[in-house]
Design an enzyme around this catalytic site. Structure first.
Site, PDB file in Angstrom:
ATOM      1  N   LYS A   1       2.466   9.703 -16.546  1.00 13.15           N
ATOM      2  CA  LYS A   1       2.116  10.811 -16.855  1.00 13.15           C
ATOM      3  C   LYS A   1       0.746  10.036 -15.862  1.00 13.15           C
ATOM      4  O   LYS A   1       0.620   9.132 -15.704  1.00 13.15           O
ATOM      5  CB  LYS A   1       1.377  11.302 -18.648  1.00 13.15           C
ATOM      6  CG  LYS A   1       0.780  10.245 -18.786  1.00 13.15           C
ATOM      7  CD  LYS A   1       0.620  10.781 -20.370  1.00 13.15           C
ATOM      8  CE  LYS A   1      -1.219  11.606 -20.744  1.00 13.15           C
ATOM      9  NZ  LYS A   1      -1.727  10.713 -21.315  1.00 13.15           N
TER      10      LYS A   1
ATOM     11  N   HIS B   1       1.462  14.889 -24.952  1.00 13.11           N
ATOM     12  CA  HIS B   1       1.874  14.464 -26.560  1.00 13.11           C
ATOM     13  C   HIS B   1       2.002  15.346 -27.904  1.00 13.11           C
ATOM     14  O   HIS B   1       3.730  14.962 -28.703  1.00 13.11           O
ATOM     15  CB  HIS B   1       1.192  13.007 -27.259  1.00 13.11           C
ATOM     16  CG  HIS B   1       1.138  12.147 -25.667  1.00 13.11           C
ATOM     17  ND1 HIS B   1       2.067  11.120 -24.930  1.00 13.11           N
ATOM     18  CD2 HIS B   1      -0.232  11.711 -25.858  1.00 13.11           C
ATOM     19  CE1 HIS B   1       1.429  10.984 -23.616  1.00 13.11           C
ATOM     20  NE2 HIS B   1      -0.286  10.613 -23.456  1.00 13.11           N
TER      21      HIS B   1
ATOM     22  N   LYS C   1       7.832   6.491 -30.080  1.00 15.42           N
ATOM     23  CA  LYS C   1       7.337   5.271 -31.290  1.00 15.42           C
ATOM     24  C   LYS C   1       8.009   5.848 -32.363  1.00 15.42           C
ATOM     25  O   LYS C   1       8.918   6.429 -32.168  1.00 15.42           O
ATOM     26  CB  LYS C   1       6.102   6.060 -31.542  1.00 15.42           C
ATOM     27  CG  LYS C   1       4.519   5.683 -30.529  1.00 15.42           C
ATOM     28  CD  LYS C   1       3.707   6.918 -31.152  1.00 15.42           C
ATOM     29  CE  LYS C   1       1.937   6.297 -29.991  1.00 15.42           C
ATOM     30  NZ  LYS C   1       1.140   5.173 -30.020  1.00 15.42           N
TER      31      LYS C   1
ATOM     32  N   ASP D   1      -4.761  15.395 -21.488  1.00 17.25           N
ATOM     33  CA  ASP D   1      -4.433  14.685 -20.929  1.00 17.25           C
ATOM     34  C   ASP D   1      -3.952  13.807 -22.875  1.00 17.25           C
ATOM     35  O   ASP D   1      -2.696  13.577 -22.584  1.00 17.25           O
ATOM     36  CB  ASP D   1      -5.668  13.837 -21.872  1.00 17.25           C
ATOM     37  CG  ASP D   1      -5.238  12.251 -22.167  1.00 17.25           C
ATOM     38  OD1 ASP D   1      -4.571  11.342 -21.385  1.00 17.25           O
ATOM     39  OD2 ASP D   1      -5.929  11.506 -22.949  1.00 17.25           O
TER      40      ASP D   1
ATOM     41  N   LYS E   1      -9.075   5.992 -36.188  1.00 16.87           N
ATOM     42  CA  LYS E   1      -7.837   5.815 -34.614  1.00 16.87           C
ATOM     43  C   LYS E   1      -6.534   6.250 -35.848  1.00 16.87           C
ATOM     44  O   LYS E   1      -6.091   5.415 -36.329  1.00 16.87           O
ATOM     45  CB  LYS E   1      -6.935   4.487 -33.887  1.00 16.87           C
ATOM     46  CG  LYS E   1      -5.992   4.355 -33.154  1.00 16.87           C
ATOM     47  CD  LYS E   1      -5.747   4.697 -32.497  1.00 16.87           C
ATOM     48  CE  LYS E   1      -3.982   4.891 -31.244  1.00 16.87           C
ATOM     49  NZ  LYS E   1      -4.014   5.352 -30.311  1.00 16.87           N
TER      50      LYS E   1
ATOM     51  N   HIS F   1       5.070   8.159 -23.668  1.00 20.86           N
ATOM     52  CA  HIS F   1       4.947   7.735 -24.692  1.00 20.86           C
ATOM     53  C   HIS F   1       5.522   7.401 -25.799  1.00 20.86           C
ATOM     54  O   HIS F   1       5.830   6.859 -26.101  1.00 20.86           O
ATOM     55  CB  HIS F   1       4.478   5.676 -24.146  1.00 20.86           C
ATOM     56  CG  HIS F   1       2.847   6.262 -24.206  1.00 20.86           C
ATOM     57  ND1 HIS F   1       1.943   6.962 -24.380  1.00 20.86           N
ATOM     58  CD2 HIS F   1       1.707   6.000 -25.462  1.00 20.86           C
ATOM     59  CE1 HIS F   1       0.338   7.270 -24.572  1.00 20.86           C
ATOM     60  NE2 HIS F   1       0.863   6.175 -25.683  1.00 20.86           N
TER      61      HIS F   1
ATOM     62  N   GLU G   1      -8.816   9.840 -32.328  1.00 25.53           N
ATOM     63  CA  GLU G   1      -8.463   7.716 -31.631  1.00 25.53           C
ATOM     64  C   GLU G   1     -10.319   7.282 -31.626  1.00 25.53           C
ATOM     65  O   GLU G   1     -11.093   8.289 -31.499  1.00 25.53           O
ATOM     66  CB  GLU G   1      -8.406   7.662 -30.133  1.00 25.53           C
ATOM     67  CG  GLU G   1      -7.372   8.542 -30.217  1.00 25.53           C
ATOM     68  CD  GLU G   1      -6.553   8.373 -28.162  1.00 25.53           C
ATOM     69  OE1 GLU G   1      -6.682   7.186 -27.994  1.00 25.53           O
ATOM     70  OE2 GLU G   1      -6.766   9.369 -27.126  1.00 25.53           O
TER      71      GLU G   1
ATOM     72  N   ASP H   1       0.689  -0.952   0.067  1.00 28.29           N
ATOM     73  CA  ASP H   1       0.168  -0.113   0.226  1.00 28.29           C
ATOM     74  C   ASP H   1       0.676   1.116   0.001  1.00 28.29           C
ATOM     75  O   ASP H   1       1.636   1.331   1.433  1.00 28.29           O
ATOM     76  CB  ASP H   1      -1.303  -0.100   1.210  1.00 28.29           C
ATOM     77  CG  ASP H   1      -2.040   0.986   1.535  1.00 28.29           C
ATOM     78  OD1 ASP H   1      -1.430   2.570   1.060  1.00 28.29           O
ATOM     79  OD2 ASP H   1      -2.641   1.176   2.046  1.00 28.29           O
TER      80      ASP H   1
END
Ligand code: BG6
Length: 447
Positions: free
Chosen positions: A125, A217, A159, A212, A307, A155, A193, A72
């Site tokens: 993130k 990104h 790519k 987000d 997407k 991330h 997306e 925890d």
């Protein structure tokens, strides 16, 4: 690199099962990493069941180096197991909800105070939710870690095609002279997306599409497109160049548009009076010599047509009287960097159509430069870099704060008046996003 222990907080979570364990096990099987142990920590999984699931998914070989401990992260006593790792370098990976970052960092830090081990910490993130919280998190990390030990993940930078921007730009001399305001009309970056929020309401409803995706990104991809070549391929030099771009980025409130897909507030778990946006589009400028006056349009959203993630570098249109001679207007040349679902780069040119008249309207064709090697998952690249201590693809303290700082004035003003337009599921987003680019005489593209 061998003899490190990988301690994964959130080891039984979604990201762990979908990305982290698959990537670690692949790297391990390929002999690229030799961890002493991979310890997954979570609050309430059953150790036997967890390890047998690991064996089932990733095989005996990987399972033999895996362990599981109930932790925890709010309880300091649960971190005592770290003391038994004193002979090894330890990589701590925080794949836990962002509201637990602070307490987890404090607890790890306290245990490490008496330990001489080499250590690294990886923070998923979102890194903060505004400028102030990001600064606070940075300060806390620096109480226990030095910058060289901190890996802030975005991330998208792992790519394949995003990394290819580097080679494409800096290894091909033909682009050197034209990669600027004299030849480039605008840049557009789309991360569309088709999925919705997928059960992540608790997080998403607080953040929304802008925080987000755009703030991290998409802004990061824009810095890769816009940065100057670094003097060498060194993590600090590369990040210095990205920082220079972030420092000169500019945005105004009227160049932001937000949308929400129809039915979002009716989904189970969502606050019925939610003002959260599931779509955001912005126009940015970069006030330096290379880019002055060239708009960068960024857009992202959920439950859209498909997407697709693409960067499009659109060159200026042909000047002169071509239109009069041919009775039509050639399209502007474009470079399309395809990130998802394919990892291709295309050069789009106008040529004479086969067998057409000499003075016919040119036809847009694309020349594809598809990479032949098998591309790695972003997380494989990033994990290998962490293990090999390469920070190039991770956000430095100043970078993360500049990226929040860039948009802070927008967040401050929209708290008062957040205008969110509804859009149809399966569409390309709200009308206002189309307007944002159309009023400049341009249009969004997807290839
Ligand atoms: C994450 C966002 O960072 O990126 C998600 O939190 C989004 O909302 C995801 O779906 C998209 O990543 P990818 O790699 O699937 O394009």
């Amino acid at each position: 690199m061998s003899d490190f222990v990988f301690v994964l907080f959130g080891g039984n979570g979604d990201l762990a099962w979908k990305k982290i364990h698959p990537s670690l096990s692949k790297l391990y099987k390929q002999g690229k990493i030799k961890p002493h142990k991979i310890i997954s920590c979570s609050r309430e999984a059953n150790k036997e069941e967890f390890l047998s699931k690991i064996r089932e998914h990733f095989g005996d070989q990987y399972a033999s180096i895996c362990d599981y401990i109930n932790v925890d992260v709010t309880k300091l006593a649960d971190f005592n197991f770290i003391k038994s790792l004193e002979k090894h370098e330890i990589i701590f990976y925080l794949s836990i909800p962002p509201n637990l970052f602070e307490i987890a960092i404090k607890n790890i830090g306290h245990i490490l105070l008496d330990m001489p081990n080499k250590r690294k910490i990886v923070v998923e993130k979102p890194f903060g939710y505004d400028l102030e919280s990001a600064k606070k998190l940075n300060n806390l990390l620096h109480t226990f870690f030095i910058e060289k030990e901190i890996y802030r993940i975005d991330h998208f930078l792992g790519k394949e095609s995003v990394q290819n921007i580097f080679s494409f730009r800096f290894a091909n001399y033909i682009f050197e002279g034209i990669w600027n305001k004299n030849f480039i009309d605008h840049v557009q970056i789309s991360a569309l997306e088709d999925i919705g929020v997928e059960g992540r309401y608790a997080y998403y409803d607080k953040f929304g599409a802008f925080k987000d995706m755009i703030q991290n990104h998409l802004t990061q991809m824009a810095t890769f497109v816009a940065m100057e070549p670094p003097c060498c391929m060194d993590a600090e030099e590369i990040r210095n160049e990205k920082v220079k771009v972030l420092r000169t980025m500019r945005i105004s409130l009227e160049d932001v548009t937000l949308g929400r897909y129809e039915g979002y507030t009716l989904e189970p778990g969502v606050n019925k009076s939610s003002k959260t946006e599931t779509f955001a589009a912005v126009k940015l400028y970069i006030d330096n010599l290379r880019w002055y006056g060239v708009p960068f349009y960024l857009r992202t959203g959920k439950k859209l047509k498909s997407k697709t993630t693409q960067i499009i570098i659109a060159f200026k249109r042909m000047p002169g009287s071509f239109e009069k001679i041919l009775g039509c207007c050639p399209k502007e040349n474009k470079i399309v960097i395809k990130i998802t679902p394919t990892t291709d780069i295309e050069l789009r040119l106008d040529v004479r159509a086969p067998n057409a008249d000499f003075l016919s309207c040119p036809l847009e064709v694309s020349m594809s430069m598809e990479g032949s090697r098998e591309s790695s998952e972003a997380y494989e690249t990033l994990l290998l870099d962490i293990i090999n201590s390469n920070q190039t693809l991770f956000l430095r303290e100043d970078e993360v704060e500049l990226a929040w700082g860039l948009y802070q004035s927008i967040f401050d003003s929209w708290e008062k008046k957040k205008d969110v337009e509804l859009y149809e599921v399966g569409s390309f987003g709200p009308k206002s996003a189309k307007e944002l680019i159309k009023k400049d005489g341009r249009q969004w593209y997807i290839f």
